[in-house]
Structure formats: structure tokens, C-alpha cells
Scaffold this motif. Structure first.
Motif, PDB file in Angstrom:
ATOM      1  N   GLY A 203      35.343  -1.286  -5.388  1.00  0.00           N
ATOM      2  CA  GLY A 203      34.359  -0.721  -6.296  1.00  0.00           C
ATOM      3  C   GLY A 203      33.259   0.041  -5.612  1.00  0.00           C
ATOM      4  N   GLY A 204      33.430   0.383  -4.348  1.00  0.00           N
ATOM      5  CA  GLY A 204      32.415   1.154  -3.655  1.00  0.00           C
ATOM      6  C   GLY A 204      32.592   1.127  -2.158  1.00  0.00           C
ATOM      7  N   ILE A 205      31.741   1.890  -1.497  1.00  0.00           N
ATOM      8  CA  ILE A 205      31.776   2.005  -0.044  1.00  0.00           C
ATOM      9  C   ILE A 205      30.485   1.445   0.525  1.00  0.00           C
ATOM     10  N   GLY A 206      30.570   0.679   1.582  1.00  0.00           N
ATOM     11  CA  GLY A 206      29.372   0.190   2.257  1.00  0.00           C
ATOM     12  C   GLY A 206      29.393  -1.317   2.421  1.00  0.00           C
ATOM     13  N   SER A 207      28.670  -1.799   3.400  1.00  0.00           N
ATOM     14  CA  SER A 207      28.640  -3.235   3.688  1.00  0.00           C
ATOM     15  C   SER A 207      27.939  -4.022   2.597  1.00  0.00           C
ATOM     16  N   TYR A 208      27.101  -3.350   1.809  1.00  0.00           N
ATOM     17  CA  TYR A 208      26.359  -4.020   0.747  1.00  0.00           C
ATOM     18  C   TYR A 208      27.213  -4.274  -0.491  1.00  0.00           C
ATOM     19  N   VAL A 209      28.390  -3.640  -0.542  1.00  0.00           N
ATOM     20  CA  VAL A 209      29.227  -3.733  -1.734  1.00  0.00           C
ATOM     21  C   VAL A 209      30.062  -4.999  -1.687  1.00  0.00           C
ATOM     22  N   ARG A 210      29.913  -5.828  -2.719  1.00  0.00           N
ATOM     23  CA  ARG A 210      30.823  -6.950  -2.904  1.00  0.00           C
ATOM     24  C   ARG A 210      31.937  -6.496  -3.838  1.00  0.00           C
ATOM     25  N   PRO A 211      33.161  -6.975  -3.641  1.00  0.00           N
ATOM     26  CA  PRO A 211      34.235  -6.576  -4.553  1.00  0.00           C
ATOM     27  C   PRO A 211      33.827  -6.810  -6.004  1.00  0.00           C
ATOM     28  N   ILE A 212      34.016  -5.804  -6.821  1.00  0.00           N
ATOM     29  CA  ILE A 212      33.583  -5.916  -8.213  1.00  0.00           C
ATOM     30  C   ILE A 212      34.370  -7.005  -8.924  1.00  0.00           C
ATOM     31  N   THR A 213      33.701  -7.671  -9.828  1.00  0.00           N
ATOM     32  CA  THR A 213      34.318  -8.706 -10.645  1.00  0.00           C
ATOM     33  C   THR A 213      34.002  -8.417 -12.103  1.00  0.00           C
ATOM     34  N   ILE A 238      44.269  -9.508 -12.701  1.00  0.00           N
ATOM     35  CA  ILE A 238      44.403  -9.500 -11.243  1.00  0.00           C
ATOM     36  C   ILE A 238      43.216 -10.166 -10.579  1.00  0.00           C
ATOM     37  N   ARG A 239      41.995  -9.869 -11.034  1.00  0.00           N
ATOM     38  CA  ARG A 239      40.794 -10.387 -10.379  1.00  0.00           C
ATOM     39  C   ARG A 239      40.552 -11.867 -10.652  1.00  0.00           C
ATOM     40  N   THR A 240      41.298 -12.441 -11.590  1.00  0.00           N
ATOM     41  CA  THR A 240      41.112 -13.867 -11.864  1.00  0.00           C
ATOM     42  C   THR A 240      42.296 -14.712 -11.402  1.00  0.00           C
ATOM     43  N   ILE A 241      43.282 -14.080 -10.782  1.00  0.00           N
ATOM     44  CA  ILE A 241      44.392 -14.852 -10.216  1.00  0.00           C
ATOM     45  C   ILE A 241      43.856 -15.740  -9.102  1.00  0.00           C
ATOM     46  N   ASN A 242      44.211 -16.974  -9.137  1.00  0.00           N
ATOM     47  CA  ASN A 242      43.779 -17.985  -8.162  1.00  0.00           C
ATOM     48  C   ASN A 242      42.315 -18.376  -8.297  1.00  0.00           C
TER      49      ASN A 242
END
Length: 649
Positions: A203-213, A238-242
């Protein structure tokens, strides 16, 4: 070189063809979203055209992520730097993979267009558990396809477009004068495809970006139900698998549960409401260990710590002897501090339930006419803070975009704390009173840098690289208070200072199960009687109800914590989810609870390393176990059933 300029070659370039095919899927996902809204528009009352456009813009990020998830294998097949990828059979295989995975995604969106009316949320991976024991699913789907023929027709049209417009790259095997140039160029291209696919999925570029949920959808909406328009079903699955599926433990009957623990608070203030301004600081990584005023017992009273200004503020304010965070990550802090929601099992931000409406300090004070705002100097959208700020009731969000001066950017995370806190002070001065604002600082974070002008000022601070950053942030806090103290609003403001979590613990006194959660919690109101140090337990989820109690707030609200200043409340405790079990602190004892029963009881004052298990020796153990179970059951029940406001009794 003429072949590189040949129009037909460019048209049939395998990379351009792949991008074209992905854009077709993007278009079909967009059409699915539009259809999803119009078929269910009676559920989305009051949604204007401008709001719908904003929602669709937000949906692009989730569509890109989902489509890249679905097409990772296809992209790898099309971009591996070998010439056999131009083979006809190879390309037919790639085509079938593309059409199969994307057909599944489109069908999932169409099915959810109907199923949404029964659940009021996008389908997640729990659907596989929910219907795992159904033997007649094909019959159910078949009947639904007939009943909702218009959705079936929509799906057929979308799939027809997908199959019809798919473009197969030219199968001719090109002859190159220099083969090594081909492999170098295409290896670079392959690496770029992988890199940008990762960026798109995250969901974005950069170290500040956490994978979007799922919770990031809240950034684009005004009502929690609208998040389902922003999202798409493949992404949600997909994002809620596991991800952990919360199940109600049902320790007690609903009637019994309420008698033990009830998170709906019905205030009964004695005096009228005080329309004080409220300012909440969440300081990045400010462990209680770093604060000299809170550790006077260390080193025979000579321990100074790294926060001289915060020490002086604590002496003029109110704190508690035992103060704890409710999580160990930055994303745990906002729900705990600003909405009184603890971290159980996994961070609330990343649960499938995070698109639900929640109570919050901002939302409650909005009812009293407050202007509310949240500040974080990182790029907007970082950590999911902007999305949670919106869903919890904050009117406006101020981030790096609003600050609008990259000269003050630290290059990794955010605007330097000093500059951003000065900006914060200026903005507060311009706000109409009463206001409620919160700020999350950032400089005291890895990679532990301070501005170059201070590299020789704080260089000798402490024994860990973080300590100089803590010293710098404390200095920045001093400058904020010096500036703000000159303004009219200052004396009419309740300040609350805490940390998001601990970090870089080095002292033996803090290297324990409970020590890993010890953060400051300080209340300061200039010129008031809010002073001293109460020898009781306080936790982050107590901050919201304590603020509302101090203001004599009179409306019901939901909070998993309690008003620390309520004279009728004596059961001070703290609870954490720690290493797959619960940790509960009450009076002088630490209880370990594995989800079924208490497995350990330790004297948290005398036995800091939890070496002597006192299980069975304390008469109050059974009562404390009941309380732990009741808190967990209330939390899980309300999370999974979307009952996180007082209106959801």
C-alpha cells in the motif's frame, strides 16, 4: 536497434501486455465497486457524490493490493528473464492462470454484493470456517444465482470482458545481436517488477508504511458501513488468512457477565460539565525507566534519567505509582489511550473487526461541541493512524502533508519532534475552544537519530542510542510548553502524557514480565489541585474514562478502563496479553492466565522475576480469575459483534 522502435514490438512487449491485462482487472474491480454500491445503496444513506468519489479513490489502493496478490504468479511467469517465456504453450499456461485467479476475484466481489446485505461487512477468510460444515453449498449458491439474477448477469458480463480483452504477448522468439544485453536488461526488469509488486501489496513505499489492512479503509469514510465500499472481497479474504478468529469463550451467561464486569459506563457527575481543552501526548518509546522522577529509588536516589523537563512537569502534576501500557507496539497505543480498547490476541488495527465504529475521547467530546484533531508528523497514512483517528471521532488529521515542509523531515519516519511540536503549539493556538487534540511523537524511534545541530549536544546521553533521542524529545516537549504557556488557552487545558510502549530496557528492575509494560501516565492541569502520586495501578485504557470523569462528562460511553479519580472505584488493575497468555496485575500480585485458568501468581513487588509461584495461596485468587475471564469475554463478544459503543448495549 530498429526492432526496439518498431510499433508492433512495443505493442506486443511482454511487460506492456502484462500491465495492460492488470489494468483491465483494475477496471473490472472498479465496476464491481460501483455495482456493489448501487445494488446496496439503500444501506448507505446520506452518501453524497463527492463522498462516493473519495471512497472510490481510496479503493484504488486496496484494488491494487488485491490484484497484485492474485497475480503474483502471473507476474513472475511474465517477467522471469528467460526467452522461453515467449513460447506459445508457456503463454497459454500464463493466460489460464491469469484468467482463473482473476475470475475468482471477480466472482468473490459479485457474491459479496449479495451476501453483504446479510452481514453488513465484506467477507473475510472466516467464511471458510463458517460454512465448512455445510454440505449443500452448491445448492445454496445456485438458488442465490437464480434469485439475484441481475448480479449473476453482472458477473457474466465482467468475466466476458476479462476473457475478451485479455492480450497475449507475441509468441515470437526474438533474436538479439548480444544475448547478454537481453539478460541484463530483463533481470533488472524482473527485479523492478518484484519490488513494485511488494510496494503495491503493502500500500505504499517507504519504511514508515505498514502493510495496509482492513482498518485503513476508515480513512476515506464518514460511517463505518461505508468501509465496505472502499474495500474489495479478495483483499479482505487474503489479508485475514491466518489472522486470529476471535471466538467467544462464554465463561459466563450474559446475565452473570454483567454482574462481574461491564464496560458501558454511565457517569453520574456531581457538578456541571467543565469545558476544558484536552491535549494528549503519546511519546514514542518513552519507557518509565527513562524518567528520573519516577525512579527515585534507583542508585540510592542518584538516578537522573533522561527527561529533566518531564520530571519537572510530573512534580507539578498527578501520576500513579504503577503505570502500564496495554501493548508493546505503536499500533496498540491509539486504541488503548484514545478509545480505551486494550490489545488482546493481536493489535486491534490489523483485526478484521477494525472497520467497526468505536467509542473514543474525540467522539465523545464531539457531542459536547469540541473541535477534535490528531497530529502525527509521519507521512499521512503511516501506521494506520489516520484511519483510526477518523473512525474514533477525530474531526481532522494533521500529518506530514499538512506540515508541508520537507526540510524538517528526518528522512526515515517523520518531521523532527521539535519542529512538529512547535507546529502543534501554533495550530492549537488557532483552534476554537474547547478543543481536544492528541499528538503522537516519532523521533525517539529506530534508527535513533537526532537533528545534526544536536549531534554534539545529546551525544553522551545514556548507555543506549535511544537515550539521546529521548533527551531530544524531552527538550522538544519543554519548548512546546514554554511556547504554549504564553497563550490564553493554556490554563484552561488538561494535559495527559504517556508513551506508546517501552523500548531499550536495560535496568534489572525493568527486565521482568510487568517491567516490559511500564510507561509514564501523567495528568497536568496548570493551577489545579491535580497533583501528587497515588500509590495505585493505572493503565493506558484508564486514560479516556479519567479524562471524561475529570470533565464531569455525563453521557454513557464504552471503555474497558476506569476513571482513576473516581472515589468509588478501588479495584485498580492492569491487564496485558503477553506471549500467548494474559498477564493481570492487581494490588501487589501478578496473575498469569492461559485462557482457561490461572497458572501462576507472583508477588510483583518482592518477586519481580516471577520465581516463586503462589498459586492457591491467595484467598482472592478465584475472584481475580472471574474478573479476568469477564474482561476477556466482554472484549471478544463486543469485538466480534460490533458493539464497541454505548449504543451497542
Amino acid at each position: 536497434m530498429d526492432q526496439y522502435l518498431n510499433r508492433q514490438y512495443i505493442k506486443n512487449n511482454i511487460y506492456i501486455a502484462s500491465i495492460y491485462n492488470l489494468l483491465i482487472v483494475m477496471m473490472l474491480f472498479f465496476l464491481s465497486r460501483v455495482a456493489f454500491y448501487f445494488i446496496n445503496q439503500d444501506l448507505f444513506t446520506g452518501l453524497t457524490l463527492n463522498q462516493f468519489i473519495t471512497i472510490c479513490k481510496g479503493g484504488v489502493m486496496f484494488d491494487i493490493s488485491a490484484i497484485l496478490y492474485l497475480n503474483l504468479l502471473y507476474l513472475v511467469l511474465q517477467s522471469i528473464p528467460f526467452q522461453f517465456r515467449y513460447n506459445k504453450i508457456y503463454q497459454k499456461t500464463a493466460k489460464y492462470i491469469f484468467l482463473t485467479t482473476n475470475s475468482i476475484g471477480i466472482i468473490a466481489n459479485c457474491l459479496d454484493t449479495v451476501y453483504f446485505r446479510y452481514t453488513n461487512r465484506r467477507t473475510t477468510s472466516t467464511v471458510f470456517n463458517e460454512f465448512s460444515n455445510e454440505s449443500n453449498m452448491l445448492k445454496i449458491i445456485g438458488e442465490g444465482a437464480f434469485q439475484y439474477w441481475y448480479v449473476t448477469l453482472l458477473g457474466i458480463i465482467l468475466l466476458y470482458i476479462l476473457f475478451k480483452l485479455y492480450f497475449t504477448p507475441q509468441s515470437k522468439k526474438f533474436k538479439f545481436e548480444k544475448k547478454y544485453i537481453y539478460y541484463i536488461r530483463n533481470t533488472i526488469a524482473f527485479l523492478l517488477v518484484i519490488m513494485f509488486s511488494i510496494f503495491g501489496i503493502r500500500g505504499g513505499i517507504g519504511s514508515y508504511v505498514r502493510p495496509i489492512t482492513l482498518s485503513n479503509a476508515n480513512k476515506y469514510i464518514n460511517k463505518s458501513l461505508e468501509a465496505s465500499i472502499v474495500l474489495n472481497t479478495p483483499f479482505c479474504i487474503i489479508r485475514t488468512i491466518n489472522n486470529k478468529v476471535f471466538t467467544n469463550p462464554k465463561y459466563f451467561s450474559p446475565e452473570k457477565l454483567k454482574t462481574i464486569y461491564e464496560p458501558i459506563i454511565y457517569p453520574q457527575p456531581i457538578d456541571s460539565f467543565k469545558d476544558l481543552n484536552v491535549v494528549v501526548f503519546i511519546l514514542e518509546s518513552f519507557s518509565k525507566e527513562f524518567i528520573g522522577e519516577l525512579n527515585k529509588n534507583l542508585d540510592n536516589g542518584s538516578y537522573k534519567g533522561y527527561t529533566p523537563f518531564l520530571d519537572s512537569l510530573i512534580r507539578e502534576g498527578l501520576t500513579f505509582e504503577y503505570t502500564y501500557s496495554n501493548g508493546r507496539k505503536s499500533i496498540d497505543a491509539m486504541p488503548s489511550v484514545l478509545s480505551s480498547i486494550p490489545m488482546f490476541y493481536e493489535p486491534y488495527f490489523i483485526t478484521r473487526y477494525s472497520i467497526n465504529e468505536v467509542s473514543g475521547i474525540a467522539g465523545e467530546l464531539n457531542k459536547k461541541g469540541y473541535y477534535t484533531s490528531f497530529f502525527h508528523g509521519a507521512p499521512n497514512g503511516s501506521m494506520g493512524f489516520e484511519a483510526f483517528a477518523k473512525v474514533s471521532g477525530f474531526t481532522d488529521y494533521y500529518g506530514k502533508d499538512e506540515y508541508n515542509n520537507d526540510d524538517d523531515y528526518d528522512g526515515t519516519w517523520s518531521i523532527w519532534d521539535e519542529e512538529f511540536l512547535q507546529y502543534f503549539a501554533d495550530e492549537l493556538t488557532g483552534f476554537k475552544q474547547p478543543f481536544m487534540s492528541a499528538i503522537f511523537t516519532a523521533t525517539s524511534h529506530h534508527p535513533f537519530h537526532v537533528p545534526n545541530r544536536y549531534k554534539d549536544v545529546f551525544v553522551e546521553e545514556g548507555t543506549h542510542a535511544l537515550h539521546k533521542c529521548v533527551r531530544y524529545t524531552d527538550y522538544s516537549l519543554r519548548k512546546f510548553f514554554e511556547k504554549s504557556a504564553k497563550e490564553d488557552w493554556f490554563k484552561n487545558t488538561l494535559f495527559v502524557i504517556t508513551a506508546d510502549h517501552t523500548n531499550a530496557l536495560t535496568r534489572e528492575e525493568y527486565l521482568s514480565n510487568s517491567g516490559g509494560y511500564k510507561v509514564p501516565i501523567v495528568f497536568y492541569h496548570n493551577g489545579s489541585k491535580l497533583k501528587g502520586r497515588i500509590k495505585k495501578i493505572a493503565q493506558q485504557i484508564d486514560i479516556m474514562p479519567t479524562i471524561l470523569g475529570y470533565l464531569n462528562y455525563d453521557k454513557p460511553y464504552l471503555a474497558f478502563g476506569h476513571d482513576l479519580l473516581n472515589p468509588n472505584y478501588n479495584e485498580h488493575y492492569a491487564i496485558h496479553y503477553n506471549n500467548q497468555s494474559f498477564q493481570y496485575l492487581s494490588k501487589d500480585y501478578l496473575y498469569e492466565f492461559d485462557g482457561n485458568k490461572i497458572t501462576g501468581v507472583f508477588n510483583s513487588l518482592k518477586d519481580t522475576l516471577s520465581e516463586k509461584n503462589l498459586i492457591g495461596d491467595l484467598p482472592e485468587q478465584n475472584k481475580e480469575e472471574e474478573h479476568i475471564k469477564a474482561i476477556i469475554q466482554q472484549y471478544v463478544d463486543r469485538i466480534i459483534n460490533n458493539k464497541l459503543t454505548a449504543s451497542d448495549k
